[in-house]
Design an enzyme around this catalytic site. Structure first.
Site, PDB file in Angstrom:
ATOM      1  N   CYS A 135      27.148 -44.887 -20.793  1.00  0.00           N
ATOM      2  CA  CYS A 135      27.196 -46.303 -21.161  1.00  0.00           C
ATOM      3  C   CYS A 135      26.571 -47.183 -20.085  1.00  0.00           C
ATOM      4  O   CYS A 135      26.132 -48.292 -20.366  1.00  0.00           O
ATOM      5  CB  CYS A 135      28.635 -46.724 -21.394  1.00  0.00           C
ATOM      6  SG  CYS A 135      29.685 -46.367 -19.969  1.00  0.00           S
TER       7      CYS A 135
ATOM      8  N   LYS B 298      43.297 -39.185 -28.828  1.00  0.00           N
ATOM      9  CA  LYS B 298      42.376 -38.683 -29.843  1.00  0.00           C
ATOM     10  C   LYS B 298      40.997 -38.540 -29.212  1.00  0.00           C
ATOM     11  O   LYS B 298      40.285 -39.510 -28.993  1.00  0.00           O
ATOM     12  CB  LYS B 298      42.273 -39.591 -31.062  1.00  0.00           C
ATOM     13  CG  LYS B 298      41.640 -38.782 -32.211  1.00  0.00           C
ATOM     14  CD  LYS B 298      41.039 -39.609 -33.304  1.00  0.00           C
ATOM     15  CE  LYS B 298      39.623 -40.041 -33.043  1.00  0.00           C
ATOM     16  NZ  LYS B 298      38.640 -38.943 -32.875  1.00  0.00           N
TER      17      LYS B 298
ATOM     18  N   GLU C 267      36.440 -50.559 -23.786  1.00  0.00           N
ATOM     19  CA  GLU C 267      35.202 -50.293 -23.023  1.00  0.00           C
ATOM     20  C   GLU C 267      34.151 -49.936 -24.059  1.00  0.00           C
ATOM     21  O   GLU C 267      34.203 -48.861 -24.661  1.00  0.00           O
ATOM     22  CB  GLU C 267      35.408 -49.121 -22.051  1.00  0.00           C
ATOM     23  CG  GLU C 267      36.494 -49.323 -21.012  1.00  0.00           C
ATOM     24  CD  GLU C 267      36.153 -50.383 -19.976  1.00  0.00           C
ATOM     25  OE1 GLU C 267      35.041 -50.945 -20.017  1.00  0.00           O
ATOM     26  OE2 GLU C 267      37.018 -50.666 -19.135  1.00  0.00           O
TER      27      GLU C 267
ATOM     28  N   GLU D   3      21.365 -50.611 -28.381  1.00  0.00           N
ATOM     29  CA  GLU D   3      21.737 -49.439 -27.582  1.00  0.00           C
ATOM     30  C   GLU D   3      21.225 -48.173 -28.273  1.00  0.00           C
ATOM     31  O   GLU D   3      21.638 -47.868 -29.392  1.00  0.00           O
ATOM     32  CB  GLU D   3      23.266 -49.371 -27.443  1.00  0.00           C
ATOM     33  CG  GLU D   3      23.725 -48.261 -26.524  1.00  0.00           C
ATOM     34  CD  GLU D   3      25.247 -48.156 -26.417  1.00  0.00           C
ATOM     35  OE1 GLU D   3      25.944 -48.267 -27.446  1.00  0.00           O
ATOM     36  OE2 GLU D   3      25.743 -47.952 -25.296  1.00  0.00           O
TER      37      GLU D   3
END
Ligand code: NAD
Length: 488
Positions: free
Chosen positions: A293, A185, A259, A392
């Site tokens: 990331c 997906k 992750e 973040e």
């Protein structure tokens, strides 16, 4: 701004699901629009998968496990996986253009990083799979024990939008190498390159039913993570989504690889090579619009070079051209979507409220009337527990903080829930090794950033992930081991 469509020969595509070797629409007939973040124009429509589509894909994947794929000799499977990498390279220009249309990232970056690495993911695992073994032990003259490796089964691969093809192939290649079948997906925001990848797999000889794909939003992903006939989930995305997936997967006890997000420190000591620091820090701060990331968005600089660092860093960052992803001079493209753009802008407001000083940037890029562009932004004067330093942001926004002692900076570096990666700049090798062991992160780069060898463990600790990917680590996740004991 000239539209991207006039700057590339490649036409955007509509995105259908891919089930049993065929592109199909949703059972419920639903679609949604895919928007170009650099122009705000509609690129095409994407099928919105529901539970029925996921059920169908999982059924087909389960069946394919027992078919030709499950019984294929290793070398033949390796050759097919290698061929997928070859075909990605053959279609590099097309894939890079689609990636830039979808994500807003500069075209040179799509080619150099996303597509090349996607091909290499297949080439690497095509080789790796032919050499990996298992354990065996002789127990005196009593018994021999050996482990047999087998696929986990049907694996759900769920991915984010920042490096769409790179991250999907980083999971797909080892999953196939270990003999699994998959339901992928892609992110709803960037569905195009995965759609082409499904065809490439088929062209390379992957049998029908082995690689399946269902497009859609979080609900589609949830239909995969809660499905009782999916054996494992490899997920890359936000920490909060990882937590939701963990709950959804709990009743069926799926194997999980996560992750997740990061807020990575970039620690610069006064004895580092400052020119090298500046050039690499430009990349680790602003490449891919800061939507990596691994970006080092919390910068800590030792006091004696703090002013000099800020002056040089700001001077170079001001030169970065923001704009059209298809202009070869562009260094910072568009943020991926309006929603993400609004999120990044909201953090700039928060920084102002928190008393931050904007050394450069802090606003929407000028002269671009369409698209989601934000200027590279350097903020100083924030406390370590302020939201802009601790959360973040995932945009072209970094904070810079001075420090006086190792103890002080190590406390600041580790005072976070995240633990993905870090960079450490010093010419003192003893300090480098000492602090590398203290930093609570899955990866420490010493005097560099983003340098990768695919055999090494990749992943985060704390709220940045569960498990590691890369080489044997990927293989272990995508395999089950059965220990056999033979009595002598
Ligand atoms: P996201 O978590 O919003 O979405 C990721 C994927 O999960 C998408 O395909 C989405 O549709 C799907 N999803 C959403 N809700 C779901 C649910 N309830 N069940 C199943 N699937 C669901 O993340 P994003 O905004 O696409 O990506 C940005 C994030 O990804 C950042 O936090 C970034 O740090 C992280 N990231 C981590 C790494 C890494 O290697 N650690 C790499 C790249 C990106």
């Amino acid at each position: 701004m000239e539209t991207t469509e006039t700057r590339t020969e490649v036409q955007p595509i509509d995105c259908s699901h891919y089930i049993n070797g065929t592109y199909v629409t949703s059972n419920n007939g639903k679609n949604f629009e895919n928007v170009n973040p650099a122009t705000e124009e509609v690129l095409g429509v994407v099928a919105e998968g529901g539970k029925e589509d996921v059920d169908q894909a999982v059924r087909v994947a389960r069946k394919a496990l027992k078919g030709e794929w499950g019984n294929m000799p290793l070398r033949q499977r390796s050759a097919i996986i290698r061929k997928v990498g070859d075909l990605i390279l053959e279609r590099k220009d097309e894939l890079a253009a689609l990636e830039s249309l979808d994500t807003g990232k500069p075209i040179w970056l799509s080619k150099k990083v996303d597509i090349d690495r996607a091909a290499y993911n297949f080439h690497f695992f095509a080789d790796y799979m032919t050499s990996i073994g298992t354990e065996s032990y002789q127990q005196d003259d009593i018994a021999i024990h050996y482990a047999v490796r087998r696929p986990v089964g049907v694996v759900g691969l769920i991915n984010p939008w920042n490096l769409p093809l790179l991250l999907m192939t980083w999971k797909l290649a080892p999953a196939l190498a270990a003999g699994n079948t998959v339901v992928m997906k892609p992110s709803e925001v960037t569905p195009m390159t995965a759609t082409v990848l499904a065809q490439i797999c088929s062209d390379a000889g992957v049998p029908d039913g082995v690689v399946n794909m269902v497009h859609g939003f979080g609900e589609t992903g949830a239909a995969i993570t809660s499905h009782d006939d999916v054996d494992a989930i490899a997920f890359t995305g936000e920490t909060v989504t990882g937590s939701t997936i963990m709950k959804a997967a709990a009743p069926t006890l799926k194997k999980l690889s996560f992750e997740l997000g990061g807020k990575n420190p970039n620690i610069i000591f006064a004895d580092a090579d400052l020119d090298d620091v500046i050039e690499t820090t430009l990349k680790s701060s602003f490449i891919n619009q800061g939507e990596v990331c691994l970006c080092g968005s919390r910068i800590y600089v030792e006091r004696p070079i703090y002013d000099e660092f800020l002056e040089k860093f700001a001077e170079r960052a001001k030169e970065l051209k923001v704009g059209d992803p298809f202009d070869p001079e562009t260094k910072v493209g568009a943020l991926v979507s309006e929603e993400h753009y609004r999120k990044v802008l909201s953090y700039l407001d928060i920084a102002k409220e928190e008393g931050g000083n904007f050394l450069i940037g802090g606003k929407v890029a000028e002269g671009l009337d369409k698209g989601f562009f934000v200027e590279p932004t350097i903020i100083t004067g924030l406390e370590n527990d302020s939201r802009c330093v601790s959360e973040e942001i995932f945009g072209p926004v970094v904070t810079v903080t001075p420090f006086d002692t190792e103890e002080e900076v190590m406390h600041q570096v580790n005072d976070t829930h995240y633990g993905l990666s870090s960079s450490l700049w010093t010419s003192n090798i003893k300090r480098a090794t000492r602090l590398s062991a203290q930093i609570e992160a899955g990866m420490v780069w010493v005097n560099t950033w983003f340098l990768r060898d695919l055999r090494t463990p990749f992943g985060g600790m704390k709220h940045s992930g569960i498990g590691r990917e890369g080489g044997a680590h990927s293989f272990d996740f995508y395999s089950e081991l059965t220990n056999v004991t033979v009595k002598l």
